[in-house]
Design a protein around this motif. Structure first.
Motif, PDB file in Angstrom:
ATOM      1  N   ASP A 121      38.132  43.923  35.223  1.00 42.92           N
ATOM      2  CA  ASP A 121      37.566  42.572  35.104  1.00 42.92           C
ATOM      3  C   ASP A 121      36.091  42.635  34.713  1.00 42.92           C
ATOM      4  O   ASP A 121      35.458  41.600  34.485  1.00 42.92           O
ATOM      5  N   SER A 122      35.553  43.847  34.570  1.00 42.65           N
ATOM      6  CA  SER A 122      34.225  44.004  33.960  1.00 42.65           C
ATOM      7  C   SER A 122      34.199  43.375  32.578  1.00 42.65           C
ATOM      8  O   SER A 122      33.125  43.092  32.043  1.00 42.65           O
TER       9      SER A 122
ATOM     10  N   ASP B 193      43.178  44.993  36.478  1.00 44.93           N
ATOM     11  CA  ASP B 193      42.474  44.416  37.629  1.00 44.93           C
ATOM     12  C   ASP B 193      43.058  43.061  38.012  1.00 44.93           C
ATOM     13  O   ASP B 193      43.280  42.214  37.146  1.00 44.93           O
TER      14      ASP B 193
ATOM     15  N   LYS C 234      45.043  46.722  40.239  1.00 44.63           N
ATOM     16  CA  LYS C 234      43.956  47.216  41.083  1.00 44.63           C
ATOM     17  C   LYS C 234      43.395  46.050  41.897  1.00 44.63           C
ATOM     18  O   LYS C 234      43.208  44.954  41.385  1.00 44.63           O
TER      19      LYS C 234
HETATM   20  O1  KIV Z   1      36.202  46.238  36.259  1.00 47.06           O
HETATM   21  C1  KIV Z   1      36.142  47.446  35.979  1.00 47.06           C
HETATM   22  O2  KIV Z   1      35.871  47.831  34.828  1.00 47.06           O
HETATM   23  C2  KIV Z   1      36.398  48.408  37.028  1.00 47.06           C
HETATM   24  C3  KIV Z   1      36.223  49.862  36.725  1.00 47.06           C
HETATM   25  C4  KIV Z   1      34.876  50.213  36.329  1.00 47.06           C
HETATM   26  C5  KIV Z   1      36.681  50.710  37.810  1.00 47.06           C
HETATM   27  O3  KIV Z   1      36.737  48.016  38.099  1.00 47.06           O
END
Ligand code: KIV
Length: 278
Positions: free
Chosen positions: A49-50, A88, A118
């Motif tokens: 979710d980044s 995510d 995740k």
């Molecule tokens: O949101 C994301 O990109 C992440 C990773 C960096 C682990 O959670």
């Protein structure tokens, strides 16, 4: 066959079995063309979710929706054939109850076609992680610096520097592993704690800003390729400067257009021929 030579998708049990073995190579991916470039080189994609901050310019990951994660998860699946896929669960799609989490996770599995989800959080998420894994949805945990809780944490500083906080994060990691997570992201924690957690849990740990003590590593692809932001966090190694390259390409294009050097004859249809139109 070595894991690098294969063309079938790496499975969740194979990632789980890498505990203490060959380091797990993981990157984030959000789009089809990026996934196509990265797929031969990685074991695991996290559709993180980044993407809210990296692709959409949000100030945090909180505004990211389930529909956005589904669309980007499906895009990465279309661009890859080999890497295991973890997507995510965005903020507010799972915290309310195990039932809500199941319905959100099921959409990610069915509509994005990913192999696992995740979830950020520790002991408070253990019941939800067990609920999902008992019902056929593999879950990756995520403890330490958990960006969806930035408002409670007060920022993105590394965690686990004092004993009390380190004990809390260790207890979170143990709870997540005991609940059935197949691996755990350790984000933004000090090296001794990353080592202690990696030794304490029997599933692979995947570090980001958590030292080489982990069973694998993940970075945000746009960080390592120089495509995001002007500031490079301490834990990031820049392997390319694609942001600069794009700026240079755009400047060269603009100069050519203004000087009428582009398009040239080689870019034109029927250039120099008598088209019969006068
Ligand atoms: O949101 C994301 O990109 C992440 C990773 C960096 C682990 O959670």
């Amino acid at each position: 066959m070595s894991i690098q030579a294969r063309t079938t998708r790496i499975t969740v049990p194979e990632i789980r079995a890498r505990k203490g073995g060959e380091p797990i190579v993981c990157l984030t991916a959000y789009t089809t063309p990026m996934a196509q470039r990265l797929d031969p080189h990685v074991d695991l994609f996290i559709i993180g979710d980044s993407l809210g901050m990296v692709l959409y310019g949000f100030e945090s990951t909180l505004p990211v929706t389930l529909d956005m994660m589904i669309a980007h998860g499906a895009a990465v699946r279309r661009g890859s054939q080999r890497a295991c896929l973890t997507v995510d669960m965005p903020f507010a799609s799972y915290q309310e109850s195990p039932g809500v989490a199941f319905r959100s996770a099921a959409r990610l599995m069915v509509e994005a076609g990913c192999s696992s989800v995740k979830i950020e959080g520790g002991r408070e998420m253990a019941e939800t992680i067990a609920f999902l894994t008992d019902r056929g949805i593999p879950v990756m945990g995520h403890v330490g610096l958990v960006p969806q809780s930035v408002n409670s944490l007060g920022g993105y500083r590394a965690r686990g520097r004092d004993d009390a906080q380190a004990d809390e994060i260790l207890a979170d990691a143990r709870a997540v592993a005991d609940a059935g997570a197949f691996s755990i992201v350790l984000e933004g924690i000090v090296e001794p704690l990353a080592r202690e957690i990696t030794e304490a849990v029997d599933v692979p740990t995947i570090g980001i800003g958590a030292s080489p003590a982990c069973d694998g590593q993940v970075l945000v692809t746009e960080d390592l390729t120089g495509l995001f932001g002007d500031f490079t966090p301490k834990f990031v190694k820049r392997y390319a400067e694609l942001g600069e390259a794009i700026g240079e390409a755009a400047a060269a294009y603009a100069e050519d257009v203004r000087a009428r050097r582009f398009p040239g004859p080689e870019h034109c249809f029927g250039a120099g021929k008598n088209s019969g139109r006068g």
